[in-house]
Write a protein that holds these residues in place. Structure first.
Motif, PDB file in Angstrom:
ATOM      1  N   ARG A  12       0.843  -1.162  -0.111  1.00 54.23           N
ATOM      2  CA  ARG A  12       0.137   0.027  -0.001  1.00 54.23           C
ATOM      3  C   ARG A  12       0.911   1.337  -0.095  1.00 54.23           C
ATOM      4  N   LEU A  13       0.598   2.128  -0.830  1.00 56.01           N
ATOM      5  CA  LEU A  13       1.104   3.451  -0.701  1.00 56.01           C
ATOM      6  C   LEU A  13       0.024   4.562  -0.441  1.00 56.01           C
ATOM      7  N   GLU A  14       0.349   5.414   0.813  1.00 55.17           N
ATOM      8  CA  GLU A  14      -0.596   6.287   1.425  1.00 55.17           C
ATOM      9  C   GLU A  14      -0.198   7.695   1.482  1.00 55.17           C
ATOM     10  N   SER A  15      -0.926   8.753   1.404  1.00 55.36           N
ATOM     11  CA  SER A  15      -0.368   9.990   1.604  1.00 55.36           C
ATOM     12  C   SER A  15      -0.452  10.267   2.960  1.00 55.36           C
ATOM     13  N   GLN A  16       0.626  11.078   3.370  1.00 52.55           N
ATOM     14  CA  GLN A  16       0.542  11.485   4.754  1.00 52.55           C
ATOM     15  C   GLN A  16       0.117  13.036   5.065  1.00 52.55           C
ATOM     16  N   GLY A  17      -0.172  13.349   6.287  1.00 47.56           N
ATOM     17  CA  GLY A  17      -0.300  14.895   6.649  1.00 47.56           C
ATOM     18  C   GLY A  17      -2.062  15.206   6.503  1.00 47.56           C
ATOM     19  N   ASN A  18      -2.147  16.492   6.759  1.00 46.56           N
ATOM     20  CA  ASN A  18      -3.630  16.821   6.923  1.00 46.56           C
ATOM     21  C   ASN A  18      -4.106  17.690   5.689  1.00 46.56           C
ATOM     22  N   GLY A  19      -3.608  17.599   4.535  1.00 44.79           N
ATOM     23  CA  GLY A  19      -4.050  18.412   3.566  1.00 44.79           C
ATOM     24  C   GLY A  19      -5.318  18.053   3.028  1.00 44.79           C
ATOM     25  N   ALA A  20      -5.669  18.940   2.135  1.00 46.13           N
ATOM     26  CA  ALA A  20      -7.176  18.823   1.577  1.00 46.13           C
ATOM     27  C   ALA A  20      -7.260  17.336   0.801  1.00 46.13           C
ATOM     28  N   PHE A  21      -6.115  17.008   0.434  1.00 44.15           N
ATOM     29  CA  PHE A  21      -6.391  15.968  -0.626  1.00 44.15           C
ATOM     30  C   PHE A  21      -5.581  14.563  -0.305  1.00 44.15           C
ATOM     31  N   ASN A  22      -6.191  13.693   0.051  1.00 43.87           N
ATOM     32  CA  ASN A  22      -5.284  12.377   0.597  1.00 43.87           C
ATOM     33  C   ASN A  22      -5.540  11.212  -0.254  1.00 43.87           C
ATOM     34  N   TYR A  23      -4.398  10.259  -0.298  1.00 43.68           N
ATOM     35  CA  TYR A  23      -4.940   8.994  -1.162  1.00 43.68           C
ATOM     36  C   TYR A  23      -4.317   7.751  -0.577  1.00 43.68           C
ATOM     37  N   MET A  24      -4.789   6.643  -1.031  1.00 42.26           N
ATOM     38  CA  MET A  24      -4.283   5.440  -0.824  1.00 42.26           C
ATOM     39  C   MET A  24      -4.328   4.559  -1.992  1.00 42.26           C
ATOM     40  N   VAL A  25      -3.289   3.747  -2.514  1.00 35.23           N
ATOM     41  CA  VAL A  25      -3.430   2.886  -3.491  1.00 35.23           C
ATOM     42  C   VAL A  25      -2.859   1.652  -2.989  1.00 35.23           C
ATOM     43  N   GLY A  26      -3.115   0.479  -3.760  1.00 35.19           N
ATOM     44  CA  GLY A  26      -2.377  -0.704  -3.155  1.00 35.19           C
ATOM     45  C   GLY A  26      -2.760  -2.122  -4.045  1.00 35.19           C
ATOM     46  N   ALA A  27      -2.045  -3.113  -3.768  1.00 30.58           N
ATOM     47  CA  ALA A  27      -2.345  -4.248  -4.612  1.00 30.58           C
ATOM     48  C   ALA A  27      -2.169  -5.417  -3.520  1.00 30.58           C
ATOM     49  N   TYR A  28      -2.889  -6.542  -3.828  1.00 34.05           N
ATOM     50  CA  TYR A  28      -2.883  -7.791  -2.868  1.00 34.05           C
ATOM     51  C   TYR A  28      -2.994  -8.942  -3.761  1.00 34.05           C
ATOM     52  N   TYR A  29      -2.359 -10.127  -3.092  1.00 33.85           N
ATOM     53  CA  TYR A  29      -2.187 -11.240  -3.806  1.00 33.85           C
ATOM     54  C   TYR A  29      -2.237 -12.582  -2.587  1.00 33.85           C
ATOM     55  N   SER A  30      -2.829 -13.389  -2.838  1.00 32.79           N
ATOM     56  CA  SER A  30      -2.868 -14.559  -2.132  1.00 32.79           C
ATOM     57  C   SER A  30      -3.186 -15.861  -2.672  1.00 32.79           C
ATOM     58  N   ARG A  31      -2.755 -16.917  -2.135  1.00 35.38           N
ATOM     59  CA  ARG A  31      -2.694 -18.392  -2.865  1.00 35.38           C
ATOM     60  C   ARG A  31      -3.105 -19.160  -1.526  1.00 35.38           C
ATOM     61  N   GLY A  32      -4.224 -19.931  -1.500  1.00 34.18           N
ATOM     62  CA  GLY A  32      -4.570 -20.723  -0.502  1.00 34.18           C
ATOM     63  C   GLY A  32      -4.833 -22.188  -0.959  1.00 34.18           C
ATOM     64  N   HIS A  33      -4.521 -23.118  -0.134  1.00 30.76           N
ATOM     65  CA  HIS A  33      -4.741 -24.532  -0.602  1.00 30.76           C
ATOM     66  C   HIS A  33      -5.791 -25.236   0.724  1.00 30.76           C
ATOM     67  N   LEU A  34      -6.866 -25.713   0.075  1.00 25.00           N
ATOM     68  CA  LEU A  34      -7.523 -26.108   1.003  1.00 25.00           C
ATOM     69  C   LEU A  34      -7.711 -27.961   0.657  1.00 25.00           C
ATOM     70  N   ARG A  35      -7.593 -28.473   1.710  1.00 24.22           N
ATOM     71  CA  ARG A  35      -7.871 -30.118   1.708  1.00 24.22           C
ATOM     72  C   ARG A  35      -8.850 -30.598   2.666  1.00 24.22           C
ATOM     73  N   GLY A  36      -9.873 -31.038   2.385  1.00 25.30           N
ATOM     74  CA  GLY A  36     -10.802 -31.521   3.477  1.00 25.30           C
ATOM     75  C   GLY A  36     -11.184 -32.996   3.185  1.00 25.30           C
ATOM     76  N   SER A  37     -11.673 -33.673   4.009  1.00 33.45           N
ATOM     77  CA  SER A  37     -11.960 -35.079   4.093  1.00 33.45           C
ATOM     78  C   SER A  37     -13.072 -35.177   5.105  1.00 33.45           C
ATOM     79  N   THR A  38     -14.176 -35.835   4.711  1.00 34.27           N
ATOM     80  CA  THR A  38     -15.301 -35.864   5.572  1.00 34.27           C
ATOM     81  C   THR A  38     -15.852 -37.353   5.512  1.00 34.27           C
ATOM     82  N   PHE A  39     -15.881 -38.012   6.766  1.00 31.07           N
ATOM     83  CA  PHE A  39     -16.255 -39.524   6.986  1.00 31.07           C
ATOM     84  C   PHE A  39     -17.744 -39.161   7.573  1.00 31.07           C
ATOM     85  N   SER A  40     -18.623 -40.039   7.156  1.00 33.36           N
ATOM     86  CA  SER A  40     -20.046 -40.020   7.663  1.00 33.36           C
ATOM     87  C   SER A  40     -20.399 -41.343   7.538  1.00 33.36           C
ATOM     88  N   SER A  41     -21.170 -41.759   8.626  1.00 27.78           N
ATOM     89  CA  SER A  41     -21.583 -43.193   8.673  1.00 27.78           C
ATOM     90  C   SER A  41     -22.982 -43.258   8.225  1.00 27.78           C
TER      91      SER A  41
END
Length: 780
Positions: free
Chosen positions: A372-401
């Motif tokens: 994230r890149l964000e402006s600082q200070g108390n001026g009239a104009f402020n901004y924030m820009v950013g980018a995000y990446y994630s990778r998740g791996h799920l392994r699920g197992s369900t036994f039912s009788s």
């Protein structure tokens, strides 16, 4: 955690009377500091530190001190006294609802309410059971939080901030014990400087409980909880322009009797079929000595919950003068297993197997990177820009009788009617999330400002599944499970409700552009009015169920107006807001009845739903001795269009397992119209110390516990009374307290499930019964 604002930042200081959780913008938690120095609450609802008054959304804040004082160990415990919030533990996954909206229970999807710790996303619902300790504050953010927190916050977000290292030596500790149910907490932390530029904090907690529900079949109380957590944090500040924070955390839980639920509806109510299935066996086992009411007594079989969680989070901030550059990197690993025998019924001639052993196991790991890149200070104009990446791996197992059925006869000659048939379904999913986001804020005048936010998110999911039929074991069903040959499995698929096919589209991309806008006007230096609009999005995905079900994305358009601030020189804090959220293709977990009568979890999309209401918070210090607070949420959450909803048990009896119903205009599950809390604090001087008395009342109106509006799983309105009495100095450097929870011993269902094999039979988990604990704490 309260942070005093500088005089330039605020001319007034919000002074609260107590530390009761609140559904909207909250007052500060520390009631013992005078108004002149208590300062403003600082939150990170927009990923930077701001006064709560300046954040144009509804926020509930609970300090870490409050969590410790009340012996709160996790988010489930915290939610039981928060208006408009429900977090419940279920056998396959947990569910989280804000303002009556959530996703329900299914292991295949993320919740509509995202959970974040120090900005790190925790997508699996089981993470809410990780011990909640050594916390600065917990913020509950209502409504879509897409711009700052991402796509899986369509109903809101829970933002947790842990305690950070300090360059000044300090410590804290607590011992808590409750003789009523054996709860205990032993925790401590120490912080200080290692060098001129490096500070460290180490904290740990051991907690547990012997239980409040007596299981007659096992002759023990439950849930028997045993948890450990250790956290280490480092802060490195080699210069005025760079700061680096590293957190490592490990959680371990080994719980028994986790699902000592209570069974009702045996024999079934009028209008339901005659006794059969588990109910018939239950009556055979117990005869007239059956427990058919909520009384904290159970007859279920053994159950357990194990969790191991590891997380590392590394944040780096570069001060570049007019702007700041932030990097947040994280890796997490979660492994949890749930085992349950939800009826205690051994089946004669089948090796003493219980009627319904079930095991759910999930393993999940995730890497994420945000900049994230964000402006600082108390001026009239402020901004924030950013980018995000994630990778998740799920392994699920369900036994039912399927031990209580004769399905094995269809597999002859390999199996017969007495063969204990079991099923094992598996899901393997990899998801990748890519986002770019930004916000612009402009002050037209010193009092009037507006903000525009935008986030684009693309989610790629790859999933595969397996559906295996075999012979199950009685003691450890997952480990002892023996798959049958393919030909015999094919014979058993129809009766088991299994479909071995893979998903029709095993690789799918979901994406959406999510705008937001807010306007704020300071009516005075201490009172702010605001209006907001936000769009939320939650990606579609793959259901963890017996058939290859895929579901679509859901989205929301949310509107909110509010007024909050302080009056009477900061002695009174108030907040009021009204909101309207419209959801399209709302994802709903449903229970489908299989050919054998077993309940099968799946997911579908309701066409549309609406949540609207009013939230109010008020708190005031009447004098140096007395202060009070009150908060309430009035919410109407209903389906606008849901013609293909799952049926109630009685409808299934009348029309068959393929039955559907039209829930258009009907309420959502876990959506009480009115929830409210009222608290009082009396602080009496005793020499140089204080005696504090803090009673609290929580009220909830009635609500359904499933999306099907089944009257069998319905929670009546209730009240819970708490009381805390403490003694110690005003700065709480040490304190001795007696903490009473649910003193009215209200029977409140945490979750409830129909057992379709015995129409009319219901299995319910209750919230904690009456408890009284002694607590001793120190801090510096």
């Amino acid at each position: 955690m309260l942070t005093a604002a500088s005089p330039a930042a605020s001319q007034t200081a919000a002074t609260p009377p107590s530390d009761t959780e609140r559904p909207a913008a909250s007052a500060p938690e520390d009631a013992d500091r005078p108004a002149a120095v208590s300062g403003d609450i600082v939150v990170t609802a927009r990923r930077r530190e701001e006064r709560l008054q300046d954040v144009p959304i509804s926020v509930a804040v609970t300090s870490g001190e409050t969590l410790q004082k009340r012996g709160t160990v996790d988010l489930i415990d915290l939610s039981t006294r928060m208006p408009g919030v429900h977090i419940g533990q279920n056998t396959t996954s947990n569910n989280i609802q804000l303002r009556g909206v959530g996703s329900g229970v299914n292991g295949g999807f993320e919740q509509a309410v995202g959970t974040f710790v120090d900005g790190v996303y925790r997508p699996r619902s089981r993470s809410v059971q990780a011990t909640l300790f050594d916390i600065e504050r917990v913020e509950v953010l209502n409504g879509p939080q897409s711009t700052f927190f991402g796509n899986n916050t369509v109903a809101g977000a829970i933002n947790i901030t842990t305690r950070k290292p300090s360059s000044t030596f300090g410590y804290n500790g607590q011992l808590l014990y409750s003789p009523t149910d054996g709860q205990y907490i032993i925790e401590g932390g120490v912080t200080g400087a290692v060098t001129d530029t490096l500070s460290v904090r180490v904290a740990g907690q051991i907690s547990g409980m012997d239980g409040f529900t007596y299981n007659r079949f096992e002759d023990m109380h439950g849930p028997r909880l045993r948890g450990k957590i250790i956290r280490g944090s480092l802060r490195w500040q080699p210069s005025d322009t760079f700061e680096s924070d590293l957190r490592l955390e490990y959680v371990r839980q080994r719980d028994k009797g986790t699902y000592y639920g209570e069974i009702r509806g045996c024999p079934p109510p009028a209008g339901y079929p005659t006794v059969r299935g588990p109910c018939a066996l239950y009556l055979t086992l117990r005869g007239p000595d059956i427990d058919n009411q909520f009384d904290f007594r159970a007859d279920t079989g053994p159950s357990s919950f194990d969790l191991d969680s590891f997380e590392v989070a590394w944040s780096n901030r570069f001060d570049l003068g007019p702007v700041a550059l932030n990097f947040l990197t994280s890796y997490s690993d979660l492994d949890d297993t749930t085992f349950g025998n939800f009826t205690p019924l051994p089946i004669t001639g089948r090796g003493g197997f219980f009627y319904s052993p079930t095991t759910f196991d999930e393993k999940f790991n995730m890497f994420s990177q945000e900049v994230r890149l964000e402006s600082q200070g108390n001026g009239a104009f402020n901004y924030m820009v950013g980018a995000y990446y994630s990778r998740g791996h799920l392994r699920g197992s369900t036994f039912s009788s399927l031990f209580g059925t004769t399905i094995g006869a269809a597999g002859a000659p390999v199996t017969n009617a007495n063969t204990p048939i079991g099923t094992n379904r598996q899901i393997d999913q990899v998801d990748q999330t890519r986002s770019v986001f930004g916000q612009l804020t402009y002050k037209f005048t010193p009092r009037f400002r507006t903000s525009l936010g935008l986030r684009y998110t693309s989610v790629l999911k790859n999933a595969s599944r397996a559906a295996i039929v075999g012979i199950g074991g009685g003691n450890d069903p997952m480990a002892e499970f023996q798959p049958l040959d393919l030909a015999t499995q094919a014979k058993l698929y129809p009766g088991s409700g299994f479909d071995p096919a893979n998903y029709a589209r095993p690789r799918t991309t979901y994406s959406q552009l999510m705008p937001s806008v807010s306007v704020q006007y300071d009516l005075t230096s201490s009172v702010t009015a605001y209006a907001t609009y936000a769009n939320g999005f939650k990606a579609g995905g793959y259901s963890d169920s017996n058939t290859p079900v895929q579901f679509d994305s859901e989205s929301a358009d949310a509107y909110e107006v509010g007024l909050k601030g302080t009056l009477f020189d900061g002695r009174m804090f108030f907040s009021i807001d009204g909101f309207l959220s419209r959801f399209s293709d709302l994802q709903q977990a449903v229970n489908i009845i299989g050919p054998t009568g077993a309940s099968i979890q799946s997911v579908n999309n309701a066409s549309s739903a609406t949540s609207k209401g009013i939230e109010f918070t008020g708190s005031m210090r009447v004098s140096d001795v007395i202060s009070f607070n009150a908060a309430a949420s009035y919410i109407v959450a209903k389906f606008n269009a849901y013609p293909g909803a799952a049926c109630t048990t009685l409808q299934i009896v009348a029309s068959g397992a393929t039955c559907t119903q039209n829930l258009t205009g009907k309420p959502l599950g876990f959506a009480p119209k009115l929830t409210a809390t009222v608290g009082l604090t009396v602080a009496l001087p005793v020499g140089v110390n204080q005696f504090r008395l803090e009673p609290n009342l929580f009220h909830s109106s009635s609500y359904f516990l499933t999306a099907a509006n089944d009257p069998l799983v319905f929670q009546k309105g209730y009240q819970q009374y708490d009381m805390r009495a403490s003694f110690g100095p005003s700065d709480r450097s040490w304190e001795i307290a007696v903490v009473g929870k649910n003193l009215s011993n209200a029977k409140v269902q945490n979750t409830s499930t129909v057992l379709a094999a015995s129409p009319g039979l219901v299995y319910s988990l209750l919230q904690r019964a009456r408890s009284v604990a002694l607590s001793v704490s120190i801090r510096r």
